[in-house]
Design a protein around this motif. Structure first.
Motif, PDB file in Angstrom:
ATOM      1  N   HIS A  55       3.201 -12.676  -2.530  1.00  0.00           N
ATOM      2  CA  HIS A  55       3.852 -11.424  -2.653  1.00  0.00           C
ATOM      3  C   HIS A  55       4.453 -10.904  -1.438  1.00  0.00           C
ATOM      4  O   HIS A  55       3.819 -11.339  -0.204  1.00  0.00           O
ATOM      5  N   LYS A 301      -8.953   3.291   3.340  1.00  0.00           N
ATOM      6  CA  LYS A 301      -8.220   2.535   1.814  1.00  0.00           C
ATOM      7  C   LYS A 301      -7.560   1.308   1.903  1.00  0.00           C
ATOM      8  O   LYS A 301      -7.447  -0.020   1.578  1.00  0.00           O
ATOM      9  N   VAL A 305      -8.500  -3.355   1.209  1.00  0.00           N
ATOM     10  CA  VAL A 305      -7.123  -4.679  -0.456  1.00  0.00           C
ATOM     11  C   VAL A 305      -6.625  -5.279   1.302  1.00  0.00           C
ATOM     12  O   VAL A 305      -7.035  -5.637   2.031  1.00  0.00           O
ATOM     13  N   GLU A 309      -0.393  -3.293   1.521  1.00  0.00           N
ATOM     14  CA  GLU A 309      -0.002  -2.424   1.053  1.00  0.00           C
ATOM     15  C   GLU A 309      -0.858  -2.229  -0.597  1.00  0.00           C
ATOM     16  O   GLU A 309      -1.915  -2.495  -0.844  1.00  0.00           O
ATOM     17  N   LEU A 310      -0.866  -0.572  -0.982  1.00  0.00           N
ATOM     18  CA  LEU A 310      -1.262  -0.063  -1.566  1.00  0.00           C
ATOM     19  C   LEU A 310      -1.449   0.566  -3.187  1.00  0.00           C
ATOM     20  O   LEU A 310       0.503   0.789  -3.226  1.00  0.00           O
ATOM     21  N   LYS A 311      -2.074   0.636  -4.673  1.00  0.00           N
ATOM     22  CA  LYS A 311      -1.316   0.936  -5.455  1.00  0.00           C
ATOM     23  C   LYS A 311      -0.775   2.242  -5.180  1.00  0.00           C
ATOM     24  O   LYS A 311      -1.544   3.565  -4.906  1.00  0.00           O
ATOM     25  N   GLU A 312      -0.065   2.693  -6.119  1.00  0.00           N
ATOM     26  CA  GLU A 312       0.132   4.179  -6.374  1.00  0.00           C
ATOM     27  C   GLU A 312      -0.562   4.911  -6.913  1.00  0.00           C
ATOM     28  O   GLU A 312      -1.147   6.593  -6.376  1.00  0.00           O
ATOM     29  N   GLU A 313      -1.366   4.369  -7.266  1.00  0.00           N
ATOM     30  CA  GLU A 313      -2.450   5.477  -8.050  1.00  0.00           C
ATOM     31  C   GLU A 313      -3.805   5.487  -7.123  1.00  0.00           C
ATOM     32  O   GLU A 313      -4.163   6.615  -6.677  1.00  0.00           O
ATOM     33  N   THR A 314      -3.544   4.653  -5.452  1.00  0.00           N
ATOM     34  CA  THR A 314      -4.336   4.825  -4.461  1.00  0.00           C
ATOM     35  C   THR A 314      -3.948   5.621  -3.762  1.00  0.00           C
ATOM     36  O   THR A 314      -4.599   6.932  -2.984  1.00  0.00           O
ATOM     37  N   TRP A 315      -2.539   5.968  -3.542  1.00  0.00           N
ATOM     38  CA  TRP A 315      -1.610   6.862  -2.527  1.00  0.00           C
ATOM     39  C   TRP A 315      -2.200   8.495  -3.666  1.00  0.00           C
ATOM     40  O   TRP A 315      -1.574   9.669  -2.971  1.00  0.00           O
TER      41      TRP A 315
END
Length: 328
Positions: A55, A301, A305, A309-315
């Motif tokens: 990734h 946050k 992980v 890189e954070l997921k869209e829902e986390t943002w």
């Protein structure tokens, strides 16, 4: 909203889960350590990566901060040097997609990469190739790059290139920008303390450091280090992990608690994200206390992980929590 432009190492972060130590041994890496590799080893690494699930995300310390700011909706730009290759195209496209205004110089070397190999036991082994990122020079910089900007955010790792950093700082001051710097790493600070002191005294307005970097710079504990650094600049911030953060401007000292994280997965990028949250708050007109709270929120946050890189829902959750912080 004031525009923030960052300058730093443009590196592509690659996270690769491997099922054994074989690739680490084959590349002659030290398990659990970090090693800088040359172009020959990079070529071999790329060949091996082609058959693996990996990734990739745009990275680099300042790059992480600017990307997080962009996702929060800030007006941001980024200056860096990439290669004329697949990774360089990926980095530029990723920045543009995130809403970052990119100013990239194309170098003769490949784009820098920072590879993290994660073995089944959870151990992380790092192989970094700086490539074109490390060849950014003063000749690459022009005043037009800072046009319409209010803040210049400098990645501390770049300070080893004295001539280039001085030119960036001079250009910023000539155009009325405030200069922010993250001290990056205690060993970088230890190796260049005199230059850091001159830079902070003459040019820098806002300094971000963690307690190890602050001690390397001043020889003091966090409280006394904060006092010493604040004598050199307008705003000093010392991050102390789970003990929170302290901020000083003039005679005012502000203490902000950290957000408790039950399961810390990976502390990579914690400082970068704290800076993003703080600067987001600053350019939104919030108090220093709320700026630090937003910084702590983002840091909490990203350490939950692997990678940065954070997921869209986390943002979306972060934005909701920021709203709660600023309205309480």
């Amino acid at each position: 909203m004031d525009k923030i432009i960052g300058i730093g190492n443009a590196l592509v972060d690659i996270l690769a889960r491997v099922d054994s130590d074989a690739i680490i041994d084959e590349l002659h890496l030290t398990k659990g350590g970090i090693e800088f590799i040359d172009e020959k080893r990079l070529t071999k690494l790329k060949e091996m990566m082609s058959s693996m699930q990996a990734h990739k995300v745009p990275g680099g310390s300042a790059g992480n901060t600017i990307r997080a700011l962009a996702i929060l909706g800030s007006n941001v730009g980024f200056i860096g040097k990439i290669g004329d290759d697949e990774y360089g195209k990926f980095y530029k496209a990723s920045c543009e997609k995130a809403g970052i205004e990119p100013t990239f110089i194309t170098g003769d070397l490949p784009t820098g990469v920072a590879v993290t190999y994660i073995t089944p036991d959870g151990e992380r082994t790092f192989a970094d190739y700086l490539g074109s990122a490390a060849t950014l020079t003063s000749e690459d910089l022009t005043p037009e790059m800072l046009k319409d900007c209010s803040y210049l955010y400098i990645e501390g790792y770049l300070v080893q290139n004295h001539e280039m950093i001085l030119k960036a700082a001079e250009m910023a001051k000539q155009q009325g920008l405030q200069i922010c710097i993250d001290l990056a790493s205690y060993n970088v600070v230890e190796a260049d303390k005199d230059f850091f002191r001159m830079l902070l005294t003459k040019y820098v307005d806002i300094v971000f450091s963690n307690e190890e970097e602050a001690k390397a710079f001043t020889g003091e504990d966090p409280e006394n280090a904060l006092n010493d650094i604040s004598q050199l600049c307008s705003v000093a911030i010392v991050k102390m992990g789970k003990k929170g953060s302290i901020i000083k401007k003039g005679t005012e000292t502000i203490r902000v608690e950290a957000i408790t994280v039950d399961n810390v997965i990976d502390t990579t990028g914690a400082g970068d994200y704290f800076a993003a949250g703080f600067l987001y708050g600053l350019t939104s007109g919030y108090s220093f206390a709320k700026c630090a709270q937003i910084g702590s929120l983002l840091a909490s946050k990203v350490i939950s992980v692997i990678g940065t890189e954070l997921k869209e829902e986390t943002w979306e959750c972060i934005k909701s929590e920021i709203n709660a912080i600023v309205t309480e």
